[in-house]
Design an enzyme around this catalytic site. Structure first.
Site, short mmCIF file in Angstrom:
data_model
loop_
_atom_site.label_atom_id
_atom_site.label_comp_id
_atom_site.label_asym_id
_atom_site.label_seq_id
_atom_site.Cartn_x
_atom_site.Cartn_y
_atom_site.Cartn_z
CG ASP A 144 -6.91 -5.94 13.75
OD1 ASP A 144 -6.08 -5.28 14.41
OD2 ASP A 144 -7.87 -5.43 13.16
CG ASN A 179 -0.25 -0.05 2.50
OD1 ASN A 179 0.48 0.88 2.83
ND2 ASN A 179 -0.42 -1.13 3.27
#
Ligand code: CTP
Length: 398
Positions: free
Chosen positions: A305, A208
């Protein structure tokens, strides 16, 4: 800042011992005095004469040197310093520190001192990555020992990787930071930063646009307030600040494991832009066109996560856990829900829509959401956001 500071410098027996000579020169230029201690092994790499010439002081070498004991015993020697620096810190010296050995002058001083200790590890990459060394590092940092480096690069032994001792100026910066008596002195804060790279095959990956700028700025601001910072970073464009303990990772799973290894911490800031998904079955060889025009399809698996994992730890959760929320729509509502869902204390919400120029840019416009408050900070540089956030963290941990 180093003017008048007394550094006890223990030089371990490694090829990087030659850099300790330059380190002494740099420290003395800044007004510090250096009392050098050589281990037996280090004398294979640097001579007592060159060390004492650069330190402009007597070199201490032997526990049973009675003259030294009459002049200054090893207890006094270890306490007369303001900071003890071990450079290079070999795998053996680190292991001795962990187990409390006191069988030579260097290890005895390390046991006897009542001052902070900073180590600059230096060793072959395999030795550095060995579970024993990593265990020892964890024990030492848990004991409050500060650490700078090692860096990644070519090694004297011909291999490549982590293990090169930090450069003298980096060690000077870490020494400087050790003397900062800021409001976060004695607090360990973990910061994640940068993107993660999730491999598709040996040559391709999913990434990203995170540059790591905000995470680096936060780590630097925390350091300036006197915190001991562990900086777990993905492959970022912006370099980590000097003086933090850097752990470089590629993937989300590596980041989680590095975070778990770095705990315990008093606070944690999760500024990394972690990939939510990875390719479920990473190809072990390069994917090829087969000439038929058929297109490959990728199957994804969800990444752990990290923020939620740490926020919801039953034992050893940092006192303050701060997350970020990168949103493009309904920023505040989404971020508020994200804070509750993940279980962190604060969430720093920012709008990463392309027109804001925030992702990869130098400014940020954030809203800090807590359990009962949402504060919008006017658009400012990422450095200013970092300083304001570090100050808020310091107030919360006071
Ligand atoms: N985060 C994390 N581990 C992940 C994903 C995110 O630790 N696998 C952390 C980020 O570092 C950040 C926060 O969670 O502090 C929120 O990240 P963000 O990308 O905004 O949210 P996501 O969890 O990806 O949620 P969504 O995709 O629904 O926006």
């Amino acid at each position: 800042m180093l003017q008048g500071k007394r550094i006890l410098l223990i030089i371990g027996g490694g090829i990087a011992a030659f850099k300790a000579l330059d380190l002494m020169r740099r420290l003395r230029e800044r007004g510090a005095s250096v009392t050098p201690v050589l281990t037996k092994a280090s004398e294979e790499f640097v001579t007592p004469l060159s060390v004492s010439a650069l330190a402009a002081q007597k070199v201490y070498r032997d526990l049973f040197d009675l003259t030294d004991e009459a002049e200054m015993g090893h207890i006094e020697l270890s306490r007369a310093a303001d900071l003890v620096v071990v450079a290079p810190a070999t795998a053996d010296l680190m292991a001795k520190m962990v187990h409390g050995h006191a069988n030579d002058l260097a290890s005895t001083l390390l046991m006897a001192t009542d001052k902070r200790v900073l180590i600059a590890p230096s060793m072959n990459v395999r030795m550095w990555e060995h579970p024993a060394t990593q265990r020892n590092l964890k024990t030492l940092t848990g004991d409050g020992v500060l650490c700078v480096g090692p860096n990644e690069g070519d090694m004297a032994c011909g291999e490549y990787g982590f293990g090169r001792m930090a450069e003298p100026l980096e060690i000077v910066a870490a020494i400087d930071a050790a003397f900062v008596d800021g409001p976060l002195a004695g607090k360990h804060i973990l910061v994640t930063s940068g993107p993660t790279h999730e491999p598709i095959d040996p040559v391709r990956y999913i990434a990203n646009r995170s540059s790591g700028a905000q995470g680096s700025a936060i780590a630097r601001a925390l350091l300036t307030l006197g915190a001991q910072v562990t900086f777990v970073t993905g492959p970022a464009d912006v370099a980590p600040p000097v003086g933090v303990k850097v752990v470089k990772v590629q993937t989300a799973r590596e980041m989680l494991s590095a975070v778990e290894t770095a705990l315990p911490a008093d606070g944690a800031v999760f500024a990394a832009a972690v990939a939510d998904w990875r390719v479920a079955t990473e190809a072990t060889s390069k994917m090829k066109k087969d000439g038929s025009g058929s297109l490959p399809s990728l199957t994804f698996a969800e990444n752990p996560d990290i923020l939620a994992t740490v926020s919801q730890m039953a034992k050893g959760r940092p006192e303050l856990v701060v997350g970020f929320a990168a949103e493009t729509d309904d920023v505040i509502a989404n971020a508020t829900a994200k804070r509750a869902r993940k279980g962190c204390d604060w969430i720093v919400a920012n709008d990463v829509s392309p027109e804001t120029g925030i992702m990869g840019g130098s400014e940020n416009d954030v809203t800090v959401i807590t359990a009962n408050d949402a504060q919008n900070w006017p658009r400012m540089t990422k450095d200013q956001v970092a300083q304001k956030l570090a100050q808020a963290i310091s107030d919360a941990l006071a």
